[in-house]
Design an enzyme around this catalytic site. Structure first.
Site, mmCIF file in Angstrom:
data_model
loop_
_atom_site.group_PDB
_atom_site.id
_atom_site.type_symbol
_atom_site.label_atom_id
_atom_site.label_comp_id
_atom_site.label_asym_id
_atom_site.label_seq_id
_atom_site.Cartn_x
_atom_site.Cartn_y
_atom_site.Cartn_z
ATOM 1 N N ASN A 214 -52.882 -10.478 13.425
ATOM 2 C CA ASN A 214 -51.939 -9.742 12.582
ATOM 3 C C ASN A 214 -51.034 -10.776 11.926
ATOM 4 O OD1 ASN A 214 -49.970 -8.169 11.411
ATOM 5 N ND2 ASN A 214 -49.567 -6.926 13.227
ATOM 6 N N ARG B 50 -55.808 -7.525 10.762
ATOM 7 C CA ARG B 50 -55.055 -6.375 10.256
ATOM 8 C C ARG B 50 -54.767 -6.595 8.779
ATOM 9 N NH1 ARG B 50 -48.701 -5.380 10.191
ATOM 10 N NH2 ARG B 50 -48.662 -3.178 9.598
ATOM 11 N N HIS C 43 -49.609 1.984 9.113
ATOM 12 C CA HIS C 43 -49.656 1.966 10.588
ATOM 13 C C HIS C 43 -50.858 2.742 11.131
ATOM 14 C CE1 HIS C 43 -45.019 1.609 10.225
ATOM 15 N NE2 HIS C 43 -45.537 0.404 10.382
ATOM 16 N N ARG D 193 -35.376 -0.478 5.769
ATOM 17 C CA ARG D 193 -35.888 0.323 4.651
ATOM 18 C C ARG D 193 -35.231 1.703 4.634
ATOM 19 N NH1 ARG D 193 -42.182 -0.563 6.015
ATOM 20 N NH2 ARG D 193 -41.995 -2.767 6.565
#
Length: 397
Positions: free
Chosen positions: A8, A89, A178, A238
């Site tokens: 990742n 990922r 996700h 965010r």
């Protein structure tokens, strides 16, 4: 046994696990942080021990070389040829990919094309891929997309009420994110339920980035993130969903460009923006416990937004068998889980067991009381296992 590295790669980090498949035994895991900064941090865990090294790590190629050298030097593998494959990922696969895929130049070009939809992620994911491809030229690579699991949504749920040609010509739609985590956690939830063939699960992936999904019989029917990972619930930095008209208003009032305001939405909002304290829920919790009004407001706002999505998805699913919390906040912030459940308790008859909720554990567990109408679970996510599973499946290893 087949050895697979699940990777990742972020803009300044590289998380990894080396697994024996199909047993899913984790041989080693770790993270390389602060890539590109003056002093990087390399942490690797194996044989029950953790070793941390501080050193300059100028780019991802150096990070990958450092990792592979450590695998041999620490005798975690005898030689690099022992590694059979690498799974990566990738955040955004658009409509191109409804499953993980074996990486080739065509796939890479599509991921590059989609970088506008995940500018903080896709380019960094590809940097990690290219670094591993150069270092391990003998192995094949698989891309596991965060968006792929959500491709089972129907048009009623993924379309925006904009001119239709914006979707057909410009591919403007909800994609979600996700997905690898939502897929893993929902599968784990279904295994824990008494009637797995007809399951209705709401997964709350609550980390610095956060998203919620409605999963019916193992398939995603809706999710909170949208065209980009900015949409949906409030997050660490965010904003989540805001009225679109706020953008031109702030541009005028602050004399900023749209890109500058978008930067505020992405990096200066959420928990950080509301609290004025931190984007880290641990800092918010400390201030919450000290009675800090902004921290209390931040926690309540966060919980209220999450609970509204749970309520919406309860309706979409036609009920709910389990609510599963996962990721950094979902797994560790017991106080936030409690506030969220309190928000929906009266409507849905959900009751937490406070002792179970406050008990820390790395195991999958139910934290609701026996008289709760919906099971509440904490399930540590494991995106790396899902990536490794897909890598073995697609490469027939």
């Amino acid at each position: 046994m087949t050895k697979v590295i699940a990777v990742n790669a972020g803009s300044s980090s590289l998380k990894f696990q080396l697994l024996n498949m199909p047993s899913e035994e984790v041989i080693t895991s770790g993270v390389i942080e602060r890539i590109g900064l003056d002093e990087g941090i390399f942490t690797i865990k194996y044989n029950g021990e953790k070793k941390t090294t501080n050193a300059p790590i100028p780019d991802h190629s150096v990070a990958v070389d450092m990792l592979l050298k450590a695998l041999v030097d620490e005798k975690i593998v005898e030689k690099l040829d022992d590694i059979d494959a690498v799974g990566h990922r990738i955040v955004h696969g658009g409509e191109y990919f409804s499953d993980s895929v074996v990486a080739d130049e065509d796939v890479v070009s599509k991921v590059e094309e989609l970088s506008d939809l995940a500018p903080l992620h896709n380019p960094a994911n590809l940097i990690g891929y290219r670094a591993f491809k150069e270092a391990l030229p003998h192995v094949q690579h698989v891309f596991a997309f965060d968006t792929a699991f959500h491709q089972t949504m129907d048009a009623q749920r993924y379309l925006y009420a904009l001119p239709y040609e914006y979707y057909t010509d410009l591919k403007v739609r909800k994609y979600g994110a996700h997905g690898t985590s939502h897929k893993y956690v929902s599968q784990q939830s279904i295994e824990m339920l008494d009637n797995p063939e007809n399951s209705k699960v709401i997964v709350c992936h609550l980390g610095n980035g956060a998203s919620i999904s409605a999963i019916k019989n193992g398939k995603c029917i809706d999710t909170s993130m949208g065209f980009t990972p900015l949409a949906g619930v409030m997050m660490g930095t965010r904003s989540g969903d805001v009225d679109p008209s706020i953008m031109p208003y702030l541009c005028e009032k602050l004399n900023k460009s749209a890109d500058e305001v978008l930067e505020i939405y992405n990096k200066k909002s959420g928990m950080l923006g509301v609290s004025g304290i931190s984007s880290d829920s641990r800092d918010i919790e400390d201030a919450f416990n000290q009675g800090n009004e902004r921290a209390i407001l931040t926690s309540q706002l966060y919980a209220r937004i999450v609970s509204k999505y749970i309520g919406q998805y309860y309706v979409e699913l036609g009920g709910c068998d389990a609510i599963a919390f996962t990721a950094g906040l979902g797994e560790n912030a017991a106080y936030l889980r409690k506030i969220i459940v309190e928000d929906i308790a009266e409507s849905f008859g959900v009751v937490l067991d406070d002792d179970l909720n406050n008990t820390r554990s790395s195991d999958n567990r139910v934290i609701s009381s026996e008289n709760s109408k919906i099971k509440v679970m904490v399930i540590p996510t494991n995106e790396e296992v899902m990536i490794a599973r897909d890598t073995v499946r697609l490469l027939n290893l």
